[in-house]
Design a protein around this motif. Structure first.
Motif, PDB file in Angstrom:
ATOM      1  N   GLU A 150       0.954  -0.813   0.027  1.00  0.00           N
ATOM      2  CA  GLU A 150       0.256  -0.230   0.001  1.00  0.00           C
ATOM      3  C   GLU A 150       0.856   0.843  -0.180  1.00  0.00           C
ATOM      4  OE1 GLU A 150      -3.263   2.089   2.897  1.00  0.00           O
ATOM      5  OE2 GLU A 150      -2.622   0.407   2.824  1.00  0.00           O
ATOM      6  N   ILE A 151       2.401   1.213   0.615  1.00  0.00           N
ATOM      7  CA  ILE A 151       3.072   1.996   1.051  1.00  0.00           C
ATOM      8  C   ILE A 151       3.204   2.689  -0.551  1.00  0.00           C
ATOM      9  CG2 ILE A 151       5.153   3.281   1.827  1.00  0.00           C
ATOM     10  CD1 ILE A 151       4.094   1.729   4.356  1.00  0.00           C
ATOM     11  N   THR A 152       4.384   1.448  -1.187  1.00  0.00           N
ATOM     12  CA  THR A 152       4.753   2.209  -2.516  1.00  0.00           C
ATOM     13  C   THR A 152       3.951   1.577  -3.983  1.00  0.00           C
ATOM     14  OG1 THR A 152       5.702  -0.980  -2.488  1.00  0.00           O
ATOM     15  CG2 THR A 152       6.965   0.905  -0.733  1.00  0.00           C
ATOM     16  N   SER A 153       2.457   1.570  -3.205  1.00  0.00           N
ATOM     17  CA  SER A 153       1.488   1.371  -4.925  1.00  0.00           C
ATOM     18  C   SER A 153       1.442   2.752  -5.718  1.00  0.00           C
ATOM     19  CB  SER A 153       0.137   0.987  -4.154  1.00  0.00           C
ATOM     20  OG  SER A 153      -0.678   2.022  -3.953  1.00  0.00           O
ATOM     21  N   ASN A 154       1.649   3.737  -4.891  1.00  0.00           N
ATOM     22  CA  ASN A 154       2.450   4.440  -5.828  1.00  0.00           C
ATOM     23  C   ASN A 154       2.948   5.151  -6.261  1.00  0.00           C
ATOM     24  OD1 ASN A 154       3.035   5.036  -4.157  1.00  0.00           O
ATOM     25  ND2 ASN A 154       3.331   7.795  -4.386  1.00  0.00           N
ATOM     26  N   LEU A 156       5.410   2.373  -7.062  1.00  0.00           N
ATOM     27  CA  LEU A 156       6.501   0.894  -7.793  1.00  0.00           C
ATOM     28  C   LEU A 156       6.448   0.897  -9.272  1.00  0.00           C
ATOM     29  CD1 LEU A 156       8.663  -1.100  -6.472  1.00  0.00           C
ATOM     30  CD2 LEU A 156       6.663  -2.388  -5.236  1.00  0.00           C
ATOM     31  N   GLY A 157       4.874   0.519  -9.190  1.00  0.00           N
ATOM     32  CA  GLY A 157       5.022  -0.013 -10.920  1.00  0.00           C
ATOM     33  C   GLY A 157       5.843   0.625 -11.635  1.00  0.00           C
ATOM     34  N   ASP A 158       5.607   1.957 -11.949  1.00  0.00           N
ATOM     35  CA  ASP A 158       6.281   3.029 -12.757  1.00  0.00           C
ATOM     36  C   ASP A 158       7.892   2.080 -12.484  1.00  0.00           C
ATOM     37  OD1 ASP A 158       3.918   3.490 -13.981  1.00  0.00           O
ATOM     38  OD2 ASP A 158       3.640   5.349 -12.981  1.00  0.00           O
ATOM     39  N   ALA A 159       8.315   2.635 -11.889  1.00  0.00           N
ATOM     40  CA  ALA A 159       9.706   2.767 -11.062  1.00  0.00           C
ATOM     41  C   ALA A 159      10.171   0.932 -11.568  1.00  0.00           C
ATOM     42  CB  ALA A 159       9.807   2.561  -9.287  1.00  0.00           C
ATOM     43  N   LEU A 160      10.001  -0.017 -10.998  1.00  0.00           N
ATOM     44  CA  LEU A 160      10.114  -1.566 -11.613  1.00  0.00           C
ATOM     45  C   LEU A 160      10.076  -1.061 -12.929  1.00  0.00           C
ATOM     46  CD1 LEU A 160       8.265  -3.706  -9.093  1.00  0.00           C
ATOM     47  CD2 LEU A 160      10.470  -2.656  -9.702  1.00  0.00           C
ATOM     48  N   LEU A 161       8.675  -0.587 -13.951  1.00  0.00           N
ATOM     49  CA  LEU A 161       8.915  -0.842 -15.428  1.00  0.00           C
ATOM     50  C   LEU A 161       9.888  -0.057 -15.965  1.00  0.00           C
ATOM     51  CD1 LEU A 161       7.242  -1.720 -18.128  1.00  0.00           C
ATOM     52  CD2 LEU A 161       6.442   0.951 -17.816  1.00  0.00           C
ATOM     53  N   LEU A 162      10.776   1.006 -15.066  1.00  0.00           N
ATOM     54  CA  LEU A 162      12.093   1.634 -15.504  1.00  0.00           C
ATOM     55  C   LEU A 162      13.287   0.808 -15.153  1.00  0.00           C
ATOM     56  CD1 LEU A 162      11.125   5.192 -14.134  1.00  0.00           C
ATOM     57  CD2 LEU A 162      11.260   4.394 -16.731  1.00  0.00           C
ATOM     58  N   VAL A 163      13.469   0.293 -14.446  1.00  0.00           N
ATOM     59  CA  VAL A 163      14.163  -0.363 -14.011  1.00  0.00           C
ATOM     60  C   VAL A 163      14.224  -1.731 -14.937  1.00  0.00           C
ATOM     61  CG1 VAL A 163      15.083  -2.495 -11.928  1.00  0.00           C
ATOM     62  CG2 VAL A 163      13.876  -0.184 -11.499  1.00  0.00           C
ATOM     63  N   THR A 164      13.352  -2.304 -15.341  1.00  0.00           N
ATOM     64  CA  THR A 164      13.137  -3.670 -16.244  1.00  0.00           C
ATOM     65  C   THR A 164      13.520  -2.787 -17.959  1.00  0.00           C
ATOM     66  OG1 THR A 164      11.485  -3.778 -15.918  1.00  0.00           O
ATOM     67  CG2 THR A 164      11.758  -5.041 -18.322  1.00  0.00           C
ATOM     68  N   PHE A 165      13.571  -1.718 -18.290  1.00  0.00           N
ATOM     69  CA  PHE A 165      14.080  -0.563 -18.783  1.00  0.00           C
ATOM     70  C   PHE A 165      16.055  -0.445 -19.582  1.00  0.00           C
ATOM     71  CE2 PHE A 165       9.864   1.855 -20.525  1.00  0.00           C
ATOM     72  CZ  PHE A 165       8.801   0.215 -20.534  1.00  0.00           C
ATOM     73  N   LEU A 166      15.859  -0.270 -18.562  1.00  0.00           N
ATOM     74  CA  LEU A 166      17.643  -0.453 -17.666  1.00  0.00           C
ATOM     75  C   LEU A 166      18.368  -1.255 -17.396  1.00  0.00           C
ATOM     76  CD1 LEU A 166      19.656   1.859 -17.018  1.00  0.00           C
ATOM     77  CD2 LEU A 166      18.975   1.916 -15.077  1.00  0.00           C
ATOM     78  N   VAL A 167      17.106  -2.695 -17.093  1.00  0.00           N
ATOM     79  CA  VAL A 167      18.588  -3.574 -17.112  1.00  0.00           C
ATOM     80  C   VAL A 167      18.293  -3.732 -18.520  1.00  0.00           C
ATOM     81  CG1 VAL A 167      18.380  -5.845 -16.269  1.00  0.00           C
ATOM     82  CG2 VAL A 167      17.221  -4.129 -14.901  1.00  0.00           C
ATOM     83  N   ARG A 217      11.277  10.132  -9.846  1.00  0.00           N
ATOM     84  CA  ARG A 217       9.443  11.004 -10.388  1.00  0.00           C
ATOM     85  C   ARG A 217       9.043  10.091 -10.426  1.00  0.00           C
ATOM     86  NH1 ARG A 217      10.246  13.369 -15.016  1.00  0.00           N
ATOM     87  NH2 ARG A 217      11.842  12.553 -16.345  1.00  0.00           N
ATOM     88  N   SER A 218       9.139   8.484 -10.456  1.00  0.00           N
ATOM     89  CA  SER A 218       7.669   7.760 -10.178  1.00  0.00           C
ATOM     90  C   SER A 218       7.083   8.341  -8.988  1.00  0.00           C
ATOM     91  CB  SER A 218       8.050   6.750 -10.071  1.00  0.00           C
ATOM     92  OG  SER A 218       9.396   5.898 -11.363  1.00  0.00           O
ATOM     93  N   GLY A 219       5.703   7.729  -9.617  1.00  0.00           N
ATOM     94  CA  GLY A 219       4.702   8.593  -9.303  1.00  0.00           C
ATOM     95  C   GLY A 219       4.303   9.958  -9.157  1.00  0.00           C
ATOM     96  N   SER A 220       4.892  10.336  -9.762  1.00  0.00           N
ATOM     97  CA  SER A 220       4.041  12.190  -9.824  1.00  0.00           C
ATOM     98  C   SER A 220       3.351  11.725 -10.624  1.00  0.00           C
ATOM     99  CB  SER A 220       5.434  12.661 -10.188  1.00  0.00           C
ATOM    100  OG  SER A 220       6.764  13.121  -9.443  1.00  0.00           O
TER     101      SER A 220
END
Length: 255
Positions: A150-154, A156-167, A217-220
């Motif tokens: 719940e805390i990271t829901s705003n 985490l999805g975008d952040a992990l997608l960006l991490v996937t792009f980076l990897v 900036r994820s979650g903005s």
């Protein structure tokens, strides 16, 4: 399928890559932990305090701290270094050591060998990056682990997608330079120059800095990773580099 599984198991059981994975997870986890503890100390509460005790403002602090784990420049520099080493070990070291002569003499096509090697590289690369993050986040906030979704829901999805792009970008660069270079050492040096140059030049419009800055900036409300810039560098460029790598491995011998 059994033939390919045998080749896949051989790739995954490589001792040198397993050791590199272990120390990579350890070093990345230590770096993340040190950064996270510094954030927690500045916020004035101990790790593991129950979320009900520190309220919404502290919950935002936890969210910011966890988000910061995925956007640490030093951690990503270290992980880029390790991903490039993994690429050199996967696609170049067997040629340098002569092992490739035995592998390529087996009844496998170049396409099968490339596909299995790339799959193992994906697994090693993502494990090296995601395991330290998950372990540090859960152990640091063990008593509120149930609240973390719940805390990271705003963000985490975008952040992990960006991490996937980076990897994907890191793996595609490591794959191409490893196949194009005459030896593993040069493959690593060229790859690291490509990855690290944008940071030296202060250019944040290309990876990896493009994605590292975007993670924070994820979650903005005014941010989305589904733009031409992120999708281009995170999907189209890696696909193009993988295609070039596939062409290259089909055209060259094992020397």
């Amino acid at each position: 399928m059994g033939r390919l599984y045998t080749l896949f198991r051989w790739e995954m059981n490589d001792l040198i890559k397993a050791i590199l994975l272990f120390f990579g997870i350890l070093l990345a986890g230590m770096s993340m932990k040190q950064s996270l503890m510094g954030v927690n100390n500045s916020m004035g509460f101990a790790s593991g305090t129950d979320i009900q005790l520190f309220g919404a403002s502290r919950s935002t602090g936890v969210s910011t701290a966890i988000q910061g784990l995925l956007s640490l420049d030093d951690v990503w520099t270290l992980l880029s270094f390790l991903v490039l080493l993994l690429g050199a070990l996967t696609f170049r070291y067997d040629r340098d050591s002569g092992v490739a002569r035995s592998v390529y003499s087996l009844p496998y096509s170049n396409d099968e060998i490339f596909g299995v090697k790339l799959l193992s590289f994906f697994i090693y690369g993502f494990l090296m990056i995601l395991l330290p993050f998950v372990y540090v986040a859960l152990t640091t906030y063990a008593s509120i682990a149930g609240y973390l979704p719940e805390i990271t829901s705003n963000f985490l999805g975008d952040a992990l997608l960006l991490v996937t792009f980076l990897v994907l970008y890191l793996i595609s660069v490591a794959t191409l330079v490893s196949l194009a270079s005459p030896n593993a050492f040069l493959a690593f040096m060229v790859g690291f120059a490509i990855i690290y140059a944008p940071r030296i030049l202060g250019n944040s419009s290309i990876p990896p800095q493009l994605f590292i800055d975007a993670i924070s900036r994820s979650g903005s409300s005014n941010f989305t990773p589904f733009t031409a810039q992120y999708l281009g560098w995170g999907l189209l460029v890696p696909l193009a580099l993988f295609a070039l790598s596939w062409v290259l491995i089909r055209r060259r011998d094992v020397v």
